[in-house]
Write a protein that holds these residues in place. Structure first.
Motif, PDB file in Angstrom:
ATOM      1  N   PRO A  43      -2.608  -1.147  -5.343  1.00 35.90           N
ATOM      2  CA  PRO A  43      -3.257  -0.054  -6.073  1.00 35.90           C
ATOM      3  C   PRO A  43      -2.207   0.887  -6.649  1.00 35.90           C
ATOM      4  CG  PRO A  43      -3.387   0.317  -3.710  1.00 35.90           C
ATOM      5  CD  PRO A  43      -2.819  -1.059  -3.892  1.00 35.90           C
ATOM      6  N   PRO A  44      -2.609   1.743  -7.602  1.00 35.35           N
ATOM      7  CA  PRO A  44      -1.651   2.702  -8.175  1.00 35.35           C
ATOM      8  C   PRO A  44      -1.043   3.581  -7.084  1.00 35.35           C
ATOM      9  CG  PRO A  44      -3.687   2.647  -9.450  1.00 35.35           C
ATOM     10  CD  PRO A  44      -3.946   1.853  -8.201  1.00 35.35           C
ATOM     11  N   ASP A  87      -0.818  -6.981  -6.697  1.00 29.73           N
ATOM     12  CA  ASP A  87      -2.211  -6.546  -6.533  1.00 29.73           C
ATOM     13  C   ASP A  87      -2.308  -5.182  -5.859  1.00 29.73           C
ATOM     14  OD1 ASP A  87      -1.227  -7.410  -4.139  1.00 29.73           O
ATOM     15  OD2 ASP A  87      -3.087  -8.371  -3.478  1.00 29.73           O
ATOM     16  N   PHE A 118       0.830  -1.206   0.000  1.00 24.23           N
ATOM     17  CA  PHE A 118       0.000   0.000   0.000  1.00 24.23           C
ATOM     18  C   PHE A 118       0.866   1.258   0.000  1.00 24.23           C
ATOM     19  CE2 PHE A 118      -2.842  -3.169   1.957  1.00 24.23           C
ATOM     20  CZ  PHE A 118      -3.920  -3.074   1.079  1.00 24.23           C
TER      21      PHE A 118
END
Length: 207
Positions: free
Chosen positions: A148-149, A146, A69
């Motif tokens: 997020p950007p 997996d 993250f």
């Protein structure tokens, strides 16, 4: 008795002149390194008070990627004579603010001023009595499959408590700018950034 006092006077004069004997000299104790081993004593020596001890406190270890993250927030403090005041407060995190709009005013740093730290960094200082430097490092780094950007910047905030350092405020700001640049260079290697990070050889002269 006259001879004895004369001898004492000579010894004191000699000690003051050559810096050999000064029992009343203030003492400063600093850790040899700090902030995940990224900084050395010489980096934060200008931030110390006239007499006292700095102890390090970190909330977590700093680990390189890949990240799930983004870069987690980590913080390092050099506490001065116990808790409550710091000669150095370093925070590293994934970008949470617009690098073109510094959030220095939120930390009591006053009106922000932009400085050149190199092609891949945006740096800010404030003009209040609370010394603070904020630096955004452009850094592309590995993430989990997996994840997020991510935002393209890593955010550094380097502060010191008001009125702790024995040095004048401009010198404190300069020391914080020097620390910020050194941290940015080290982070580019530790994360590591996959882009070829371009940073200045020296921090700008903070006026």
């Amino acid at each position: 008795m006259y001879v004895l006092w004369s001898l004492v006077g000579v010894l004191i004069a000699a000690g003051v002149g050559v810096g050999v004997w000064r029992p009343w000299r203030d003492t400063v104790t600093l850790p040899p390194s700090a902030c995940w081993g990224m900084l050395e004593k010489a980096d934060y020596q200008p931030l110390a008070g006239s007499s006292g001890t700095a102890t390090e406190e970190v909330d977590a270890e700093f680990h390189g990627g890949p990240y799930r993250f983004g870069i987690p927030q980590t913080q390092c403090n050099l506490l001065w004579n116990g808790k409550g005041r710091e000669i150095l407060d370093v925070m590293i995190q994934q970008q949470s603010a617009d690098p073109e709009k510094s959030d220095i005013p939120e930390f009591g740093g006053g009106k922000p001023h932009r400085w050149d730290f190199g092609a891949d960094a945006i740096g800010w200082t404030g003009d209040s009595k609370v010394p603070v430097v904020e630096l955004f490092l452009r850094c592309q780094y590995a993430t989990a499959a997996d994840a997020p950007p991510i935002q393209p910047y890593v955010q550094l905030r380097v502060m010191a408590s008001e009125g702790v350092a024995s040095a004048a405020l401009p010198e404190v700001r300069q020391a914080l700018a020097d620390v910020s640049l050194k941290l940015a260079k080290t982070l580019a290697q530790r994360i590591p950034c996959s882009n070829s990070v371009q940073l200045a050889d020296r921090a700008p002269v903070i006026s």
